[in-house]
Write an enzyme that holds these catalytic residues in place. Structure first.
Site, short mmCIF file in Angstrom:
data_model
loop_
_atom_site.label_atom_id
_atom_site.label_comp_id
_atom_site.label_asym_id
_atom_site.label_seq_id
_atom_site.Cartn_x
_atom_site.Cartn_y
_atom_site.Cartn_z
N LYS A 1 0.85 -1.20 0.00
CA LYS A 1 0.00 0.00 0.00
C LYS A 1 0.89 1.24 0.00
O LYS A 1 2.08 1.19 0.36
CB LYS A 1 -0.94 0.04 1.21
CG LYS A 1 -0.27 0.05 2.60
CD LYS A 1 0.11 1.43 3.12
CE LYS A 1 0.77 1.38 4.49
NZ LYS A 1 1.66 2.51 4.78
N ASP B 1 -2.36 -1.37 10.51
CA ASP B 1 -2.58 -1.32 9.06
C ASP B 1 -3.16 -2.62 8.50
O ASP B 1 -3.49 -2.69 7.33
CB ASP B 1 -1.24 -1.09 8.32
CG ASP B 1 -0.74 0.33 8.48
OD1 ASP B 1 -1.47 1.17 9.02
OD2 ASP B 1 0.40 0.59 8.04
O1 C5P Z 1 -0.01 -1.07 15.12
P1 C5P Z 1 1.42 -1.30 14.77
O2 C5P Z 1 1.99 -2.49 15.50
O3 C5P Z 1 1.67 -1.35 13.32
O4 C5P Z 1 2.20 -0.02 15.30
C1 C5P Z 1 3.59 0.01 15.54
C2 C5P Z 1 3.88 1.14 16.53
O5 C5P Z 1 3.61 2.41 15.92
C3 C5P Z 1 3.01 1.10 17.78
O6 C5P Z 1 3.59 0.33 18.79
C4 C5P Z 1 2.93 2.56 18.17
O7 C5P Z 1 4.09 2.93 18.89
C5 C5P Z 1 2.99 3.29 16.84
N1 C5P Z 1 1.66 3.67 16.35
C6 C5P Z 1 1.03 4.79 16.90
N2 C5P Z 1 -0.19 5.18 16.40
C7 C5P Z 1 -0.79 4.50 15.40
C8 C5P Z 1 -0.17 3.37 14.82
C9 C5P Z 1 1.06 2.97 15.33
O8 C5P Z 1 1.55 5.44 17.81
N3 C5P Z 1 -1.95 4.92 14.93
#
Ligand code: C5P
Length: 301
Positions: free
Chosen positions: A9, A133
């Protein structure tokens, strides 16, 4: 054996609205699936295993494919395994959602191989548990992402056939990129008023240099000047728009015609960037490419 594509994406727009009480950031983003993809094959086996063509990609619990498999088998009490092979093309990390896409496709592929029929809402819940995502890859096409990125609304399809995606050899940590923004805490009323603006902007999206934005750019450019150099390199080569995707470091470029795209590809050939020609992938193309797994995808969001 079941073989499925796992598409990348880009984010046409990415605004960080503020920091939430749970530490995550409230986003307003327009996701878009593109033709660049990995390929994942699933073969029935007694035990769970993952092999990957890229030796720098971990194949243990750090890989979202393994986490997806374990989550799905726990939820549905599956006692069988699967031999999974991941042909990696999407740069990781790169802001192109490769790991998230792989996780969503693993949920779909394993449901098929294990003969499960999870309800779409169960799959969406498991996807959101795996990463912010991941749910988008159960929808595909052009979509507005709110909340952590997991609250999705389909948008009018954007069709761009002539794109390039370039990934410089730098690794941006998504968590650190969010921290570097230093976003302020959100109040409920600020959130509601911002969401109205976000929806309106997403509906009126224009794929032009002034029509796109990514709030991660300034902090990532500050830390990794070669990413900014890459974006300016594109801008000097006759693009309609160039922008970093997600938390980087990949930069995508949109061209009006194939000749300009080809000329840019040639001009950048000896740079130390991975370069891919790509096109947008609509929701129906995305679903079609997932073959029999389409039956598992949510119809409404
Ligand atoms: O959700 P995901 O594991 O992909 O996110 C990785 C890191 O990015 C999370 O641990 C968080 O620190 C940060 N994050 C965030 N806000 C979001 C998505 C991700 O702070 N909307």
């Amino acid at each position: 054996m079941l073989t499925l594509p796992s598409f990348a994406k880009i984010n046409w727009n990415l605004k960080i609205v503020g920091r939430r009480a749970d530490g995550f950031h409230e986003l307003c983003t327009v996701f878009q699936t593109i033709s660049l993809h990995d390929t994942i094959s699933f073969s029935e086996a007694e035990h769970l295993s993952l092999e990957c063509t890229n030796p720098s990609v971990p194949t243990d619990d750090r890989n979202l494919v393994i986490r997806a498999a374990k989550l799905l088998s726990e939820r549905f009490g599956v006692r069988r395994g699967c031999r999974i092979r991941l042909e990696k093309t999407i740069p990781a990390p790169g802001g192109l959602g490769g790991g998230s896409s792989n996780a969503a496709v693993a949920l779909l592929g394993l449901s098929e191989v294990w003969g499960l029929s999870p309800r779409p809402e169960d799959l969406l819940e498991l996807a959101a548990e795996l990463g912010s995502d991941v749910p988008f890859f159960l929808l595909g096409g052009t979509a507005l992402g709110l909340g952590r990125g997991e609250v999705l609304e389909p948008m009018p399809e954007v069709i761009e056939p002539y794109m390039l995606v370039a990934t410089p050899p730098v690794e941006v940590s998504t968590r650190e990129a969010f921290e570097a923004i230093g976003a302020k805490n959100l109040t409920e009323s600020e959130l509601q008023s911002t969401l109205v603006i976000c929806r309106r902007d997403a509906q009126n999206l224009k794929i032009s240099q002034s029509g796109l934005c990514n709030d991660f750019e300034s902090s990532v450019f500050g830390k990794f000047p070669e990413v900014e150099e890459l974006k300016w390199g594109f801008q000097e080569s006759g693009v309609r728009a160039a922008q970093m995707s997600g938390s980087g470091a990949s930069v995508f470029a949109v061209f009006d015609k194939e000749e300009t795209r080809q000329a840019t590809l040639e001009a950048f050939r000896n740079r130390n960037w991975r370069m891919f020609a790509a096109a947008t992938l609509s929701r129906s193309e995305y679903r079609e490419a997932l073959g029999s797994c389409q039956r598992l995808l949510p119809i409404s969001f």
